[in-house]
Write a protein that holds these residues in place. Structure first.
Motif, PDB file in Angstrom:
ATOM      1  N   UNK A  12       1.117  -0.884   0.301  1.00 58.38           N
ATOM      2  CA  UNK A  12       0.241  -0.413  -0.039  1.00 58.38           C
ATOM      3  C   UNK A  12       0.859   1.103  -0.344  1.00 58.38           C
ATOM      4  N   UNK A  13       0.487   2.364  -0.200  1.00 55.11           N
ATOM      5  CA  UNK A  13       0.738   3.800  -0.404  1.00 55.11           C
ATOM      6  C   UNK A  13       1.404   3.388   1.385  1.00 55.11           C
ATOM      7  N   UNK A  14       2.813   4.055   1.194  1.00 56.63           N
ATOM      8  CA  UNK A  14       3.892   4.509   2.345  1.00 56.63           C
ATOM      9  C   UNK A  14       4.725   5.845   1.812  1.00 56.63           C
ATOM     10  N   UNK A  15       5.487   6.328   2.901  1.00 59.75           N
ATOM     11  CA  UNK A  15       6.233   7.323   2.237  1.00 59.75           C
ATOM     12  C   UNK A  15       7.235   7.791   3.017  1.00 59.75           C
ATOM     13  N   UNK A  16       8.379   7.376   2.123  1.00 62.39           N
ATOM     14  CA  UNK A  16       9.636   6.674   2.158  1.00 62.39           C
ATOM     15  C   UNK A  16      10.023   7.496   3.156  1.00 62.39           C
ATOM     16  N   UNK A  17      10.455   8.357   4.281  1.00 59.34           N
ATOM     17  CA  UNK A  17      11.698   8.719   4.944  1.00 59.34           C
ATOM     18  C   UNK A  17      12.997   8.716   4.749  1.00 59.34           C
ATOM     19  N   UNK A  18      13.954   7.933   5.347  1.00 57.06           N
ATOM     20  CA  UNK A  18      14.993   6.986   4.652  1.00 57.06           C
ATOM     21  C   UNK A  18      15.248   6.121   3.375  1.00 57.06           C
ATOM     22  N   UNK A  19      16.127   6.186   2.548  1.00 53.31           N
ATOM     23  CA  UNK A  19      15.720   5.210   1.953  1.00 53.31           C
ATOM     24  C   UNK A  19      17.087   4.545   2.287  1.00 53.31           C
ATOM     25  N   UNK A  20      17.204   3.311   0.996  1.00 59.08           N
ATOM     26  CA  UNK A  20      18.321   2.609   1.096  1.00 59.08           C
ATOM     27  C   UNK A  20      18.112   1.211  -0.299  1.00 59.08           C
ATOM     28  N   UNK A  21      19.162   1.826  -0.844  1.00 60.42           N
ATOM     29  CA  UNK A  21      19.295   1.349  -2.279  1.00 60.42           C
ATOM     30  C   UNK A  21      18.548  -0.284  -2.660  1.00 60.42           C
ATOM     31  N   UNK A  22      19.337  -0.842  -1.151  1.00 60.93           N
ATOM     32  CA  UNK A  22      18.890  -2.415  -1.214  1.00 60.93           C
ATOM     33  C   UNK A  22      17.655  -3.073  -1.048  1.00 60.93           C
ATOM     34  N   UNK A  82       0.393   5.841  -9.231  1.00 58.78           N
ATOM     35  CA  UNK A  82       1.493   6.559  -9.196  1.00 58.78           C
ATOM     36  C   UNK A  82       2.664   5.179  -9.305  1.00 58.78           C
ATOM     37  N   UNK A  83       1.401   4.299  -7.728  1.00 59.95           N
ATOM     38  CA  UNK A  83       2.820   3.323  -7.263  1.00 59.95           C
ATOM     39  C   UNK A  83       3.024   1.931  -8.675  1.00 59.95           C
ATOM     40  N   UNK A  84       1.447   1.690  -9.210  1.00 52.53           N
ATOM     41  CA  UNK A  84       1.620   0.502 -10.276  1.00 52.53           C
ATOM     42  C   UNK A  84       1.696   0.336 -11.609  1.00 52.53           C
ATOM     43  N   UNK A  85       1.993   1.798 -11.846  1.00 52.94           N
ATOM     44  CA  UNK A  85       1.085   2.433 -13.508  1.00 52.94           C
ATOM     45  C   UNK A  85       2.076   1.238 -14.101  1.00 52.94           C
ATOM     46  N   UNK A  86       3.203   1.691 -13.432  1.00 54.76           N
ATOM     47  CA  UNK A  86       4.624   1.712 -14.682  1.00 54.76           C
ATOM     48  C   UNK A  86       5.223   0.249 -14.942  1.00 54.76           C
ATOM     49  N   UNK A  87       4.971  -0.277 -13.443  1.00 55.26           N
ATOM     50  CA  UNK A  87       5.081  -1.800 -12.998  1.00 55.26           C
ATOM     51  C   UNK A  87       3.943  -2.802 -14.033  1.00 55.26           C
ATOM     52  N   UNK A 102       5.608  -8.522  -7.735  1.00 56.73           N
ATOM     53  CA  UNK A 102       4.567  -9.855  -7.130  1.00 56.73           C
ATOM     54  C   UNK A 102       3.603  -9.484  -6.565  1.00 56.73           C
ATOM     55  N   UNK A 103       3.519  -8.450  -6.456  1.00 55.59           N
ATOM     56  CA  UNK A 103       1.352  -8.535  -5.639  1.00 55.59           C
ATOM     57  C   UNK A 103       0.936  -7.766  -7.022  1.00 55.59           C
ATOM     58  N   UNK A 104       1.248  -7.586  -7.921  1.00 56.00           N
ATOM     59  CA  UNK A 104       0.469  -7.445  -9.571  1.00 56.00           C
ATOM     60  C   UNK A 104       0.690  -8.716 -10.229  1.00 56.00           C
ATOM     61  N   UNK A 105       1.636  -9.235  -9.781  1.00 51.57           N
ATOM     62  CA  UNK A 105       1.371 -11.138 -10.662  1.00 51.57           C
ATOM     63  C   UNK A 105       0.135 -11.745  -9.686  1.00 51.57           C
ATOM     64  N   UNK A 106       0.395 -11.734  -8.573  1.00 46.98           N
ATOM     65  CA  UNK A 106      -0.451 -12.447  -7.628  1.00 46.98           C
ATOM     66  C   UNK A 106      -2.456 -12.257  -8.099  1.00 46.98           C
ATOM     67  N   UNK A 107      -2.511 -10.351  -8.056  1.00 45.31           N
ATOM     68  CA  UNK A 107      -3.453 -10.497  -8.332  1.00 45.31           C
ATOM     69  C   UNK A 107      -3.719 -10.459  -9.743  1.00 45.31           C
ATOM     70  N   UNK A 131      -7.786  -3.722  -9.101  1.00 41.43           N
ATOM     71  CA  UNK A 131      -6.069  -4.232  -9.058  1.00 41.43           C
ATOM     72  C   UNK A 131      -5.773  -4.334  -7.982  1.00 41.43           C
ATOM     73  N   UNK A 132      -6.554  -2.569  -6.842  1.00 45.53           N
ATOM     74  CA  UNK A 132      -5.813  -1.719  -6.278  1.00 45.53           C
ATOM     75  C   UNK A 132      -6.442  -3.176  -5.012  1.00 45.53           C
ATOM     76  N   UNK A 133      -7.733  -2.945  -4.933  1.00 45.99           N
ATOM     77  CA  UNK A 133      -8.594  -3.859  -4.020  1.00 45.99           C
ATOM     78  C   UNK A 133      -7.921  -4.917  -3.925  1.00 45.99           C
ATOM     79  N   UNK A 134      -7.761  -5.636  -4.934  1.00 46.54           N
ATOM     80  CA  UNK A 134      -7.090  -6.728  -4.585  1.00 46.54           C
ATOM     81  C   UNK A 134      -5.539  -6.828  -4.072  1.00 46.54           C
ATOM     82  N   UNK A 135      -4.997  -6.202  -4.427  1.00 45.35           N
ATOM     83  CA  UNK A 135      -3.382  -5.558  -3.558  1.00 45.35           C
ATOM     84  C   UNK A 135      -3.178  -5.644  -2.251  1.00 45.35           C
TER      85      UNK A 135
END
Length: 359
Positions: A219-229, A296-301, A240-245, A258-262
């Motif tokens: 679900x949507x979240x706000x990143x405050x400190x980022x990490x590449x890994x 915004x989170x899922x369209x490109x994927x 994986x969430x998209x494929x499952x849905x 789609x969003x409700x299923x995810x």
């Protein structure tokens, strides 16, 4: 003459060998000696790896320390779909809260109705929602040791008495491997924060071994400190969430489905959903109020997956529902989910086992 010459040569070689070994060598003609390597101190919970500086979305690449000696580098725009915006006042408050912790945090995000609006949450106008955080750290026991010294009131009495070793053992006891401190007043608001190791977080994002934090990160979240890994493994988690849905949706559907299923993935099997006081409209309330963030989170994927069509500006999605495409999605599901599917169908009569199918 020939024999005499050979004896003379052997005699000369003998003298040369003895002469070369007897005097002390000239240091100026010796090759440089390798510099002795400093003995590396073994890492433990009290001697953590030196933290890398937090990455920025404007930097050329993201770099972190991983288990290998080569740091992970990502393109600047990789995972930009994860960088969701919030109002400036909310952003400043979240950053101020995280900055109050002296313990090193490698990755931090905030989630829930205190960050992104949900339908029905605004009905209680006088009550501010609790802000929810997840902190991913390198060494939880070391982190709790520092945090207990700085913020002992954040912990229950038994945790303060028994110390960071106890907290670390309890945290690693369950599959989720998260320690939560709830109802903590910071910066004039109440917060709840969970602490998890970066290794356990990335494992959950890749394999869904508990889906506890990975489900929250669908679900949507706000990143405050980022990490590449974490950003890399989170991109795998979202895909994986998209494929499952997609495996549970028809050939044509809309973005809301789609969003409700995810969103529902993280609530499946949650015993709280069976309680009478739990909001039955929770999933639809989240999606209705956060549709823009989900898009915004899922369209490109979604459009990057083979056999899926989702035109820009449209809410209608079409997918290739052929057995070959669905089998491809199934093979790429997280390992824990695939294992559970195998176990579930292994007990059904008339369905051949995976081994017989592969043979």
């Amino acid at each position: 003459m020939i024999h005499a010459a050979r004896r003379s040569a052997r005699f000369v070689r003998c003298l040369s060998t003895e002469t070369a070994s007897s005097p002390s060598p000239d240091p100026s003609h010796l090759p440089p000696q390798p510099r002795p390597q400093a003995r590396q101190q073994p890492r433990s919970s009290l001697t953590p790896r030196k933290a890398e500086p937090a990455s920025s979305s404007s930097s050329t690449s993201s770099t972190i320390s991983s288990n290998s000696s080569t740091p992970l580098r990502l393109p600047r725009d990789f995972g930009r779909n994860q960088l969701l915006s919030v109002p400036n006042s909310t952003r400043a408050l979240l950053e101020e809260i995280v900055a109050t912790f002296k313990s090193p945090i490698r990755y931090a995000f905030a989630y829930g109705s205190g960050v992104f609006e949900q339908e029905g949450s605004s009905l209680v106008k006088d009550k501010k929602p609790m802000l929810d955080f997840i902190f991913a750290v390198s060494h939880p026991e070391h982190w709790h040791s520092i945090n207990l010294a700085q913020n002992p009131s954040h912990y229950a009495l038994h945790a303060r008495v028994l110390g960071s070793d106890f907290v670390g053992r309890v945290q690693n006891w369950g599959p989720a491997a998260v320690w939560f401190n709830p109802f903590v007043p910071v910066c004039d608001v109440n917060i709840k924060y969970g602490v998890i190791s970066v290794d356990n977080l990335c494992t959950d994002l890749l394999t869904w071994n508990s889906l506890y934090v990975a489900g929250r990160m669908h679900k949507p979240l706000r990143i405050i400190k980022d990490d590449a890994r974490v950003r890399l493994t989170q991109q795998v988690n979202l895909t994986s969430a998209i494929r499952t849905a997609l495996l549970t949706l028809p050939e044509t559907f809309d973005e809301r489905q789609l969003f409700e299923r995810i969103t529902a993935l993280s609530y499946l099997g949650d015993p709280r959903m069976a309680l009478p006081f739990e909001n039955r409209s929770k999933i639809s309330n989240i999606v209705n109020a956060q549709t823009l963030q989900f898009r915004e989170l899922y369209h490109r994927l979604v459009v990057g997956l083979p056999g899926v069509e989702w035109a820009e500006g449209s809410n209608v999605i079409k997918q290739d529902a052929s057995p070959q495409t669905r089998a491809s999605h199934l093979r790429k599901l997280p390992s824990e989910l695939r294992n559970r599917i195998d176990v579930r169908f292994a007990v059904k009569a008339g369905i051949p086992s995976k081994e017989s199918d592969e043979a």
